[in-house]
Motif scaffolding. Structure first.
Motif, PDB file in Angstrom:
ATOM      1  N   GLN A  40     -14.077  -3.579   9.794  1.00 13.59           N
ATOM      2  CA  GLN A  40     -13.170  -4.181   7.454  1.00 13.59           C
ATOM      3  C   GLN A  40     -11.456  -4.613   8.266  1.00 13.59           C
ATOM      4  N   VAL A  41     -11.465  -5.479   7.186  1.00 14.01           N
ATOM      5  CA  VAL A  41     -10.198  -5.620   7.445  1.00 14.01           C
ATOM      6  C   VAL A  41      -9.461  -5.119   6.268  1.00 14.01           C
ATOM      7  N   GLY A  42      -8.353  -4.397   6.194  1.00 14.77           N
ATOM      8  CA  GLY A  42      -7.776  -4.288   4.996  1.00 14.77           C
ATOM      9  C   GLY A  42      -6.473  -4.750   4.227  1.00 14.77           C
ATOM     10  N   ILE A  43      -6.825  -4.872   2.806  1.00 16.22           N
ATOM     11  CA  ILE A  43      -5.687  -6.439   2.366  1.00 16.22           C
ATOM     12  C   ILE A  43      -4.982  -4.858   1.186  1.00 16.22           C
ATOM     13  N   VAL A 103       0.309  -8.355   0.457  1.00 23.15           N
ATOM     14  CA  VAL A 103       1.791  -8.153   0.736  1.00 23.15           C
ATOM     15  C   VAL A 103       1.520  -8.019   2.722  1.00 23.15           C
ATOM     16  N   ARG A 104       0.465  -7.457   3.201  1.00 28.60           N
ATOM     17  CA  ARG A 104       0.265  -6.889   4.226  1.00 28.60           C
ATOM     18  C   ARG A 104      -1.571  -6.736   4.769  1.00 28.60           C
ATOM     19  N   THR A 105      -2.219  -7.115   5.901  1.00 28.62           N
ATOM     20  CA  THR A 105      -3.159  -7.089   6.208  1.00 28.62           C
ATOM     21  C   THR A 105      -2.779  -5.755   7.404  1.00 28.62           C
ATOM     22  N   THR A 106      -4.311  -5.189   7.110  1.00 29.98           N
ATOM     23  CA  THR A 106      -4.192  -3.525   8.556  1.00 29.98           C
ATOM     24  C   THR A 106      -5.240  -3.972   9.233  1.00 29.98           C
ATOM     25  N   LEU A 142       1.226   3.268  -0.330  1.00 30.43           N
ATOM     26  CA  LEU A 142       1.790   3.791  -1.575  1.00 30.43           C
ATOM     27  C   LEU A 142       0.750   3.913  -2.432  1.00 30.43           C
ATOM     28  N   PRO A 143       0.986   4.401  -3.053  1.00 32.40           N
ATOM     29  CA  PRO A 143       0.162   5.050  -4.095  1.00 32.40           C
ATOM     30  C   PRO A 143       0.252   4.276  -5.465  1.00 32.40           C
ATOM     31  N   TYR A 144      -1.109   4.385  -5.995  1.00 37.18           N
ATOM     32  CA  TYR A 144      -1.353   3.682  -7.148  1.00 37.18           C
ATOM     33  C   TYR A 144      -0.573   3.978  -7.850  1.00 37.18           C
ATOM     34  N   PRO A 145      -0.744   2.858  -8.549  1.00 37.62           N
ATOM     35  CA  PRO A 145      -0.352   1.473  -9.237  1.00 37.62           C
ATOM     36  C   PRO A 145       0.455   0.700  -8.241  1.00 37.62           C
ATOM     37  N   ILE A 146       1.213   1.500  -7.634  1.00 33.92           N
ATOM     38  CA  ILE A 146       2.123   0.516  -6.688  1.00 33.92           C
ATOM     39  C   ILE A 146       1.114  -0.165  -5.665  1.00 33.92           C
ATOM     40  N   GLU A 147       0.598   0.395  -5.051  1.00 33.19           N
ATOM     41  CA  GLU A 147       0.154  -0.188  -4.048  1.00 33.19           C
ATOM     42  C   GLU A 147      -1.854  -0.393  -3.609  1.00 33.19           C
ATOM     43  N   VAL A 172      -8.209 -12.997   3.404  1.00 33.52           N
ATOM     44  CA  VAL A 172      -7.170 -13.395   2.447  1.00 33.52           C
ATOM     45  C   VAL A 172      -7.519 -14.656   1.498  1.00 33.52           C
ATOM     46  N   HIS A 173      -7.851 -15.528   2.158  1.00 28.34           N
ATOM     47  CA  HIS A 173      -8.630 -16.946   1.811  1.00 28.34           C
ATOM     48  C   HIS A 173      -9.783 -16.222   1.004  1.00 28.34           C
ATOM     49  N   TYR A 174     -10.450 -15.353   1.299  1.00 29.86           N
ATOM     50  CA  TYR A 174     -11.980 -15.126   0.510  1.00 29.86           C
ATOM     51  C   TYR A 174     -11.838 -14.167  -0.468  1.00 29.86           C
ATOM     52  N   LEU A 175     -10.938 -13.383  -0.185  1.00 33.55           N
ATOM     53  CA  LEU A 175     -10.635 -12.633  -1.746  1.00 33.55           C
ATOM     54  C   LEU A 175      -9.419 -13.643  -2.545  1.00 33.55           C
TER      55      LEU A 175
END
Length: 350
Positions: A59-62, A70-73, A81-86, A145-148
């Motif tokens: 997997q890749v984290g988005i 904002v970033r990929t991991t 940051l917890p939901y609903p921020i991130e 990123v493009h896929y999503l």
């Protein structure tokens, strides 16, 4: 006044419970006052801990903040940051996905069962014939990123683009090539065309393979196509037999031609050498004739007479021999000799 121990013990027993009750009352009051703050703190801790997440190797984290990426991991443990921020999305980037076009699998079996989808499989070839093409498309995520975020419905987009690409490729190819030797080329051209379409969409998709599963004429004309195929097989058979006969007869003809040519060349060389020899003999005799004309003339005369008389049937008997009439019209005759012995005479000639 004497000390009353029992009265002291009674007073002491009364005072201890009162102190305990006072402390219990204070503790109870404290608990009531701290219940909500403690509960709030626990909830805050749990809320903050909810931001811990793990990305698996496939997997890749988005990470999205208020809906914006904002970033990929990479794979491994991470925090957001917890939901609903991130929030985090973890798409599978190594998984190969599969689409069926022109047919659907009803049961994997065994035996496997399929259902044909005519509106997807029927296509027009380059020579304006109809053919049924069933194929699969395998793809995986190239850019998560493009896929999503660039394309709404990836499976439908890939399916529509693959069907359009296959129709375009088949539409440029004659039906004989579609059914026989052109399948590999059709797969490769369709794959390249489909990849270019998805790249223009920025879909973040990599096409792994396009594989033809079944290519055949429509059911209504299958018998006619089989007859045509049989005729073509017979044609190929006759062509191969003729080619084999050609390959067998040509070397023989070439060998005979070479033999005739070699014999002609040998005859040519023989005639040339013989003519040269006769010319040299004539020149040598001419030279001798100039030196001794009478001798050469007599020799030529004798040689000529020898050749002429060798072919005649007449026998010339000198006068010194007894006068005997020879049977010149018979090739062989037994005659008596002077000594009374039988002698066999044979005429010369052809």
């Amino acid at each position: 006044m004497p000390f009353d121990w029992e009265e002291y013990q009674a007073k002491k027993e009364v005072k201890i419970p009162e102190v305990v009750k006072q402390w219990e009352a204070k503790w109870k009051k404290f608990k009531q006052s701290m219940r909500w703050p403690v509960l709030f703190i626990i909830l805050v801790i749990l809320w903050l801990a909810s931001g811990i997440y793990i990305v698996s190797p496939s997997q890749v984290g988005i990470v999205k903040r208020f809906g914006k990426m904002v970033r990929t991991t990479p794979p491994g443990p991470h925090y957001h940051l917890p939901y609903p921020i991130e929030t985090v999305i973890k798409p599978q980037v190594t998984k190969v996905r599969r689409l069926e076009i022109g047919f659907r699998t009803i049961s994997a079996g065994p035996p496997a069962q399929y259902r044909t989808i005519p509106e997807e499989s029927l296509m027009l070839t380059g020579d304006e014939n109809i053919v049924s093409v069933e194929f699969i498309v395998q793809y995986k995520v190239k850019d998560p990123v493009h896929y999503l975020f660039n394309v709404k419905d990836i499976p439908k987009t890939v399916k529509d683009a693959a069907e359009a690409s296959m129709r375009e490729t088949v539409g440029k190819t004659p039906i004989d090539e579609v059914l026989t030797i052109g399948k590999f080329r059709i797969q490769q051209e369709t794959k390249a065309l489909l990849q270019s379409i998805l790249d223009n969409y920025q879909a973040g998709i990599s096409i792994v393979a396009v594989q033809l599963q079944d290519v055949h004429p429509p059911q209504a004309v299958v018998k006619a196509f089989k007859d045509v195929a049989s005729a073509k097989e017979d044609k190929s058979k006759f062509i191969n037999e003729a080619q084999a006969y050609r390959n067998d007869i040509l070397p023989q003809a070439k060998g005979k031609a070479a033999q005739i040519i070699n014999e002609a060349m040998a005859y040519k060389e023989t005639r040339i050498k013989r003519a040269e020899g006769e010319m040299q003999r004539f020149l040598s005799r001419l030279k001798a004739y100039k030196q001794a004309p009478k001798i050469i003339r007599s020799q030529v005369y004798l040689d000529t007479m020898e050749k002429i008389l060798a072919q005649t049937r007449e026998i010339i008997v000198p006068e010194k021999v007894e006068k005997i009439i020879l049977p010149l019209n018979q090739p062989s005759q037994t005659l008596p000799s002077m000594e009374g012995r039988k002698t066999s005479l044979t005429t010369r000639g052809k």
